[in-house]
Design a protein around this motif. Structure first.
Motif, short mmCIF file in Angstrom:
data_model
loop_
_atom_site.label_atom_id
_atom_site.label_comp_id
_atom_site.label_asym_id
_atom_site.label_seq_id
_atom_site.Cartn_x
_atom_site.Cartn_y
_atom_site.Cartn_z
N UNK A 119 0.83 -1.20 0.00
CA UNK A 119 0.00 0.00 0.00
C UNK A 119 0.87 1.25 0.00
N UNK A 120 0.24 2.33 -0.44
CA UNK A 120 0.79 3.68 -0.27
C UNK A 120 -0.13 4.45 0.65
N UNK A 121 0.45 5.07 1.65
CA UNK A 121 -0.23 5.98 2.55
C UNK A 121 0.37 7.37 2.35
N UNK A 122 -0.34 8.37 2.83
CA UNK A 122 0.22 9.72 2.84
C UNK A 122 -0.22 10.45 4.10
N UNK A 123 0.61 11.41 4.47
CA UNK A 123 0.30 12.24 5.64
C UNK A 123 0.67 13.68 5.34
N UNK A 124 -0.33 14.53 5.35
CA UNK A 124 -0.13 15.95 5.15
C UNK A 124 0.06 16.63 6.51
N UNK A 125 0.70 17.79 6.53
CA UNK A 125 0.92 18.48 7.81
C UNK A 125 -0.39 18.71 8.56
N UNK A 126 -0.42 18.32 9.83
CA UNK A 126 -1.59 18.53 10.66
C UNK A 126 -2.73 17.57 10.41
N UNK A 127 -2.51 16.56 9.56
CA UNK A 127 -3.55 15.59 9.25
C UNK A 127 -3.11 14.19 9.60
N UNK A 128 -4.09 13.30 9.73
CA UNK A 128 -3.77 11.91 10.01
C UNK A 128 -3.28 11.21 8.73
N UNK A 129 -2.52 10.16 8.95
CA UNK A 129 -2.08 9.37 7.80
C UNK A 129 -3.28 8.68 7.19
N UNK A 130 -3.36 8.70 5.85
CA UNK A 130 -4.48 8.07 5.18
C UNK A 130 -3.99 7.08 4.13
N UNK A 131 -4.80 6.04 3.93
CA UNK A 131 -4.51 5.05 2.91
C UNK A 131 -4.86 5.64 1.55
N UNK A 153 -0.94 11.15 -11.58
CA UNK A 153 -1.19 12.09 -12.65
C UNK A 153 -2.17 13.17 -12.19
N UNK A 154 -2.23 14.25 -12.95
CA UNK A 154 -3.15 15.35 -12.65
C UNK A 154 -3.06 15.75 -11.19
N UNK A 155 -1.86 15.95 -10.74
CA UNK A 155 -1.64 16.24 -9.33
C UNK A 155 -2.24 17.58 -8.93
N UNK A 156 -2.73 17.62 -7.69
CA UNK A 156 -3.36 18.80 -7.13
C UNK A 156 -2.60 19.24 -5.88
N UNK A 157 -2.72 20.49 -5.48
CA UNK A 157 -2.07 20.93 -4.24
C UNK A 157 -2.47 20.08 -3.03
N UNK A 158 -3.71 19.58 -3.02
CA UNK A 158 -4.16 18.74 -1.90
C UNK A 158 -3.44 17.40 -1.84
N UNK A 159 -2.72 17.04 -2.89
CA UNK A 159 -1.93 15.80 -2.86
C UNK A 159 -0.61 15.98 -2.14
N UNK A 160 -0.27 17.20 -1.77
CA UNK A 160 0.97 17.46 -1.07
C UNK A 160 0.99 16.72 0.27
N UNK A 161 2.02 15.91 0.47
CA UNK A 161 2.12 15.09 1.68
C UNK A 161 3.42 14.31 1.64
N UNK A 162 3.73 13.68 2.75
CA UNK A 162 4.77 12.65 2.76
C UNK A 162 4.09 11.33 2.43
N UNK A 163 4.61 10.63 1.45
CA UNK A 163 4.04 9.37 0.99
C UNK A 163 4.88 8.22 1.55
N UNK A 164 4.17 7.25 2.14
CA UNK A 164 4.83 6.12 2.78
C UNK A 164 4.41 4.81 2.10
N UNK A 165 5.37 3.95 1.95
CA UNK A 165 5.13 2.60 1.44
C UNK A 165 4.89 1.66 2.63
N UNK A 166 3.95 0.75 2.48
CA UNK A 166 3.62 -0.20 3.54
C UNK A 166 3.49 -1.61 2.98
N UNK A 167 4.02 -2.57 3.72
CA UNK A 167 3.85 -3.99 3.40
C UNK A 167 3.13 -4.64 4.57
#
Length: 120
Positions: free
Chosen positions: A35-47, A84-98
């Protein structure tokens, strides 16, 4: 020892594309859902996206459907996230998960994360 190493993050303009990679080692990659998760500043990590093995069934959070594609190469023990078609709301740290569930146990591994910034 288990390693998940993400790469491919960076700064991109809105509407642009990035391809994230996660190189795995130290475990039997083909036995694990990825999986890929992401976490934006001040937000919870989301799948963001997940892919099973075997089968390669995929699942996406609604906000990225039609724009992101997750894939895996079991021979190369690598999982990808084409964005693709990236948006400002996609800004985050992206994490890989196994993750693997076996005999009531959950085996869960994380990468260190890669920063994605979408800005003009």
């Amino acid at each position: 020892q288990v390693q998940l190493v993400e790469s491919g993050g960076g700064l991109v303009q809105p509407g642009g594309s990035l391809r994230l990679s996660c190189a795995a080692s130290g475990f039997t990659f083909s036995n694990y859902g990825m999986s890929w998760y992401r976490q934006a500043p001040g937000k919870e990590r989301e799948l963001v996206a997940s892919i099973t093995s075997p089968g390669g069934n995929t699942n996406y959070v609604d906000s990225v459907k039609g724009r992101f594609t997750i894939s895996r190469d079991n021979a190369e023990t690598t999982v990808y996230l084409q964005m693709n078609s990236l948006k400002p709301d996609d800004t985050a740290v992206y994490y890989c998960n196994a993750r693997r569930r076996r005999f009531g146990m959950v085996y869960d591994y994380w990468g260190q994360g890669t920063q994605v910034t979408v800005s003009s």
